[in-house]
Motif scaffolding. Sequence first.
Motif: not given
Length: 260
Positions: A218-224, A113-119, A227-232, A59-65
């Motif tokens: 939706q390439p523009e949304l994907l780029a945004t 882009v992935p934001y977590v490595r898990t399993g 950008k947000v995830i990489e910034g975080l 939810v916090e990641i999506c709030k940032a987006i």
Amino acid sequence: MKKIALTLLASLLAAAAAFADEPAEAPAADAQAPVRMITEATFPPYEFRQGTDVVGIDVEICKAIAAELGRGLVVEDVEFDSVLPSLIAGKAELAAAGITVTEDRKMKVDFSVPYVRTGIVLVYAKAAPCEDGASAAGKRIGVQNGTTSADYVREQLGQEPEMFDSPASAFAALKQGKVDVVIADIDPAKNLIKGEPDYDISDFLTVEEYAVAIKKGQPELLATVNKVIEGLQDSGRLDEIVDEWTAKADALQSAGEAAE
């Protein structure tokens, strides 16, 4: 006079038709409408309920987006196996629910882009240890519907799992003796056994990555989103979010145990 009136009428009709053929602009309010996120809120610390609110890492990641887009965020809570179908049907713009990136899912949606490595891991009673896939084969295995845990049981162990609507429900069945072992993602698995000294978890059965999903095309949304995830990630803010919401999920779990 009649001819002039008819000519004028024809001109007006032609102008109206030409205007109707022009694509209508989307209402300005749409650009300010909240971003719609779809999730499944039984997966702490990524998404869970705090009172009536759905909260957590995703939810916090999506709030940032949403903030990057200059919009608010609304969250819809559905069954996990409805998350991606709802996204594909256009009922949400973002899907984040601890969603593992798989080749099959990549054919249906676009991933950030992935934001977590898990399993995934095994959850078992210490009285009946089950520490790897081979020792789980042939046992009654509880999993959450629509997850990579279910895929693992079918594809790697060649059997049908027992299906539940959440990892917590599967764990409750384990405690009641209705299944022999549970397979779940590491974070909810850790949360399940907190305060449960008779239960333990295995090493990873698989290594996976979580990402935000969006509808294809939706390439523009994907780029945004990227950008947000990489910034975080680059700023260290994502680590802070993970630590904060892991602690809050743990506190909620402890409060629930104290109330029992």
